[in-house]
Design an enzyme around this catalytic site. Sequence first.
Site, PDB file in Angstrom:
ATOM      1  CG  ASP A  32      -2.208   0.767   1.042  1.00  0.00           C
ATOM      2  OD1 ASP A  32      -2.134   1.988   0.837  1.00  0.00           O
ATOM      3  OD2 ASP A  32      -3.272   0.141   1.074  1.00  0.00           O
ATOM      4  CG  ASP A  57       2.589   4.876  -6.500  1.00  0.00           C
ATOM      5  OD1 ASP A  57       1.762   4.142  -7.064  1.00  0.00           O
ATOM      6  OD2 ASP A  57       2.732   6.086  -6.762  1.00  0.00           O
ATOM      7  N   GLY A 103       1.959  -7.878 -15.074  1.00  0.00           N
ATOM      8  CA  GLY A 103       3.328  -8.248 -15.460  1.00  0.00           C
ATOM      9  C   GLY A 103       3.966  -9.125 -14.388  1.00  0.00           C
ATOM     10  CE  LYS A 106       4.313 -12.558 -20.509  1.00  0.00           C
ATOM     11  NZ  LYS A 106       5.618 -11.882 -20.576  1.00  0.00           N
ATOM     12  CB  ALA A 115     -10.741  -4.772  -6.833  1.00  0.00           C
ATOM     13  CE1 TYR A 146     -12.849   3.369  -8.178  1.00  0.00           C
ATOM     14  CE2 TYR A 146     -15.184   3.222  -8.701  1.00  0.00           C
ATOM     15  CZ  TYR A 146     -14.078   2.754  -8.022  1.00  0.00           C
ATOM     16  OH  TYR A 146     -14.204   1.665  -7.200  1.00  0.00           O
ATOM     17  CE  LYS A 150     -11.407   0.113  -9.466  1.00  0.00           C
ATOM     18  NZ  LYS A 150     -10.473  -0.768  -8.771  1.00  0.00           N
ATOM     19  CB  THR A 176     -18.684  -3.783   0.076  1.00  0.00           C
ATOM     20  OG1 THR A 176     -19.019  -4.553  -1.064  1.00  0.00           O
ATOM     21  CG2 THR A 176     -18.338  -4.708   1.219  1.00  0.00           C
ATOM     22  NE  ARG A 187     -16.671   4.207   0.075  1.00  0.00           N
ATOM     23  CZ  ARG A 187     -15.916   3.166  -0.250  1.00  0.00           C
ATOM     24  NH1 ARG A 187     -16.369   2.219  -1.015  1.00  0.00           N
ATOM     25  NH2 ARG A 187     -14.680   3.072   0.209  1.00  0.00           N
TER      26      ARG A 187
HETATM   27  P1  NAD Z   1      -9.878   2.087   0.297  1.00  0.00           P
HETATM   28  O1  NAD Z   1      -9.629   3.493  -0.137  1.00  0.00           O
HETATM   29  O2  NAD Z   1     -10.217   1.849   1.718  1.00  0.00           O
HETATM   30  O3  NAD Z   1      -8.635   1.174  -0.082  1.00  0.00           O
HETATM   31  C1  NAD Z   1      -7.836   1.374  -1.213  1.00  0.00           C
HETATM   32  C2  NAD Z   1      -6.383   1.223  -0.805  1.00  0.00           C
HETATM   33  O4  NAD Z   1      -5.538   1.356  -1.966  1.00  0.00           O
HETATM   34  C3  NAD Z   1      -5.935   2.286   0.194  1.00  0.00           C
HETATM   35  O5  NAD Z   1      -5.323   1.666   1.304  1.00  0.00           O
HETATM   36  C4  NAD Z   1      -4.941   3.141  -0.596  1.00  0.00           C
HETATM   37  O6  NAD Z   1      -3.939   3.713   0.208  1.00  0.00           O
HETATM   38  C5  NAD Z   1      -4.402   2.116  -1.597  1.00  0.00           C
HETATM   39  N1  NAD Z   1      -3.826   2.710  -2.806  1.00  0.00           N
HETATM   40  C6  NAD Z   1      -4.386   3.632  -3.628  1.00  0.00           C
HETATM   41  N2  NAD Z   1      -3.554   3.933  -4.635  1.00  0.00           N
HETATM   42  C7  NAD Z   1      -2.428   3.168  -4.455  1.00  0.00           C
HETATM   43  C8  NAD Z   1      -1.202   3.015  -5.170  1.00  0.00           C
HETATM   44  N3  NAD Z   1      -0.960   3.712  -6.284  1.00  0.00           N
HETATM   45  N4  NAD Z   1      -0.287   2.139  -4.704  1.00  0.00           N
HETATM   46  C9  NAD Z   1      -0.539   1.405  -3.568  1.00  0.00           C
HETATM   47  N5  NAD Z   1      -1.669   1.512  -2.858  1.00  0.00           N
HETATM   48  C10 NAD Z   1      -2.606   2.384  -3.295  1.00  0.00           C
HETATM   49  O7  NAD Z   1     -11.031   1.517  -0.659  1.00  0.00           O
HETATM   50  P2  NAD Z   1     -11.828   0.137  -0.593  1.00  0.00           P
HETATM   51  O8  NAD Z   1     -13.249   0.453  -0.401  1.00  0.00           O
HETATM   52  O9  NAD Z   1     -11.153  -0.815   0.325  1.00  0.00           O
HETATM   53  O10 NAD Z   1     -11.654  -0.366  -2.099  1.00  0.00           O
HETATM   54  C11 NAD Z   1     -10.675  -1.347  -2.441  1.00  0.00           C
HETATM   55  C12 NAD Z   1     -10.843  -1.746  -3.906  1.00  0.00           C
HETATM   56  O11 NAD Z   1     -12.146  -2.274  -4.124  1.00  0.00           O
HETATM   57  C13 NAD Z   1     -10.666  -0.597  -4.876  1.00  0.00           C
HETATM   58  O12 NAD Z   1      -9.970  -1.052  -6.014  1.00  0.00           O
HETATM   59  C14 NAD Z   1     -12.085  -0.226  -5.237  1.00  0.00           C
HETATM   60  O13 NAD Z   1     -12.169   0.340  -6.531  1.00  0.00           O
HETATM   61  C15 NAD Z   1     -12.790  -1.567  -5.171  1.00  0.00           C
HETATM   62  N6  NAD Z   1     -14.239  -1.426  -4.894  1.00  0.00           N
HETATM   63  C16 NAD Z   1     -14.693  -1.130  -3.637  1.00  0.00           C
HETATM   64  C17 NAD Z   1     -16.063  -1.007  -3.414  1.00  0.00           C
HETATM   65  C18 NAD Z   1     -16.630  -0.746  -2.036  1.00  0.00           C
HETATM   66  O14 NAD Z   1     -17.850  -0.731  -1.876  1.00  0.00           O
HETATM   67  N7  NAD Z   1     -15.838  -0.548  -1.000  1.00  0.00           N
HETATM   68  C19 NAD Z   1     -16.961  -1.146  -4.477  1.00  0.00           C
HETATM   69  C20 NAD Z   1     -16.443  -1.414  -5.743  1.00  0.00           C
HETATM   70  C21 NAD Z   1     -15.087  -1.561  -5.932  1.00  0.00           C
END
Ligand code: NAD
Length: 316
Positions: A32, A57, A103, A106, A115, A146, A150, A176, A187
């Site tokens: 993260d 990152d 990558g 692979k 996700a 966004y 995706k 969720t 949200r």
């Molecule tokens: P969140 O913001 O709590 O978690 C996302 C995490 O990704 C964070 O800890 C953030 O620091 C990390 N992150 C962001 N950019 C990064 C990068 N470049 N490098 C490393 N880490 C990075 O959000 P969440 O609700 O836990 O969502 C997690 C995933 O699930 C996301 O991909 C989101 O699109 C997907 N998603 C979530 C929901 C939901 O209802 N929570 C719905 C649809 C999709």
Amino acid sequence: MKRVLITGAAGFLGSHLCDRFIKEGYYVIAMDNLLTGDLRNIEHLFPLKNFEYYHHDVTKFVHVPGSLDYILHFASPASPIDYLKMPIQTLKVGALGTHNLLGLAKAKNSRILVASTSEVYGDPLIHPQSEDYWGNVNPVGPRGVYDEAKRFLEAITMAYHNFHGVETRIVRIFNTYGPRMRVDDGRALPAFFSQAIRGEGITIFGDGSQTRSFCYVDDLVEGIYRLLMSDYHLPVNIGNPDEISIKEFGEEIISLVENPTAHLTFHPLPEDDPKVRKPDITKAREILNWEPKVSRAEGLIKTLNYFLEKVKVPTE
Ligand code: NAD
């Protein structure tokens, strides 16, 4: 011991996935950059021998020493206020980040689950949304950063599957909720809980007739685990089809929190706000033998306890 890499591990969903894979006896490598995450979500795992954390990152080249059986790519800002504030990072993590992890999959011969989201359906013209619906997304609207990130994530994942033969899985996650959501992530659910606990007006956009379907986090994690272990590479919806209007949902939270000063307030609809949202989970039922088990009443009580601890009530 099988090894799994989880990106976005300090976030809401990522941290619950870390817990699940630890429980299943895996060696978990959490990654993260704390853009929207919080290390407190995973600090209880730091003492474990089968857990390690990389601050990295994922839009930069990703290197992990040793073998990897599975990769779960969950890194991305996920709530509208986050991705509206960080549009470029959102596009980069969906595009460059996903490319880097594919990558890695692979190179390591790992199975990767990415996700995706119900937002790939945009403001949907069919209801409920099934996986064969292609969506109604405005690429140049504010949410396009966004939604299109995706959609690209899904496209490049399919390309790595078809062209390079990488074992891929795509989950389309519907709203969720549960413990470890950020109180101020914008949200509806965290906003409603914090406003009701503070006894403030609950922000309803428009007349509140737009619908959402909320899935409790434990159900989602189970669905994701089953999808990863399945042999199905096309997208699968995971969510709870129990649909409710935002207005009714606001009323439900008020009666649950029992704060007499909490009330509904109405505000203009944001641009491109989806009018309806409900997953068709036929595929998940058939392929994964999965369906949500936690009712909204049950899930909201568990979540209320979390928000009661987190939300600061101003004292006079
Ligand atoms: P969140 O913001 O709590 O978690 C996302 C995490 O990704 C964070 O800890 C953030 O620091 C990390 N992150 C962001 N950019 C990064 C990068 N470049 N490098 C490393 N880490 C990075 O959000 P969440 O609700 O836990 O969502 C997690 C995933 O699930 C996301 O991909 C989101 O699109 C997907 N998603 C979530 C929901 C939901 O209802 N929570 C719905 C649809 C999709």
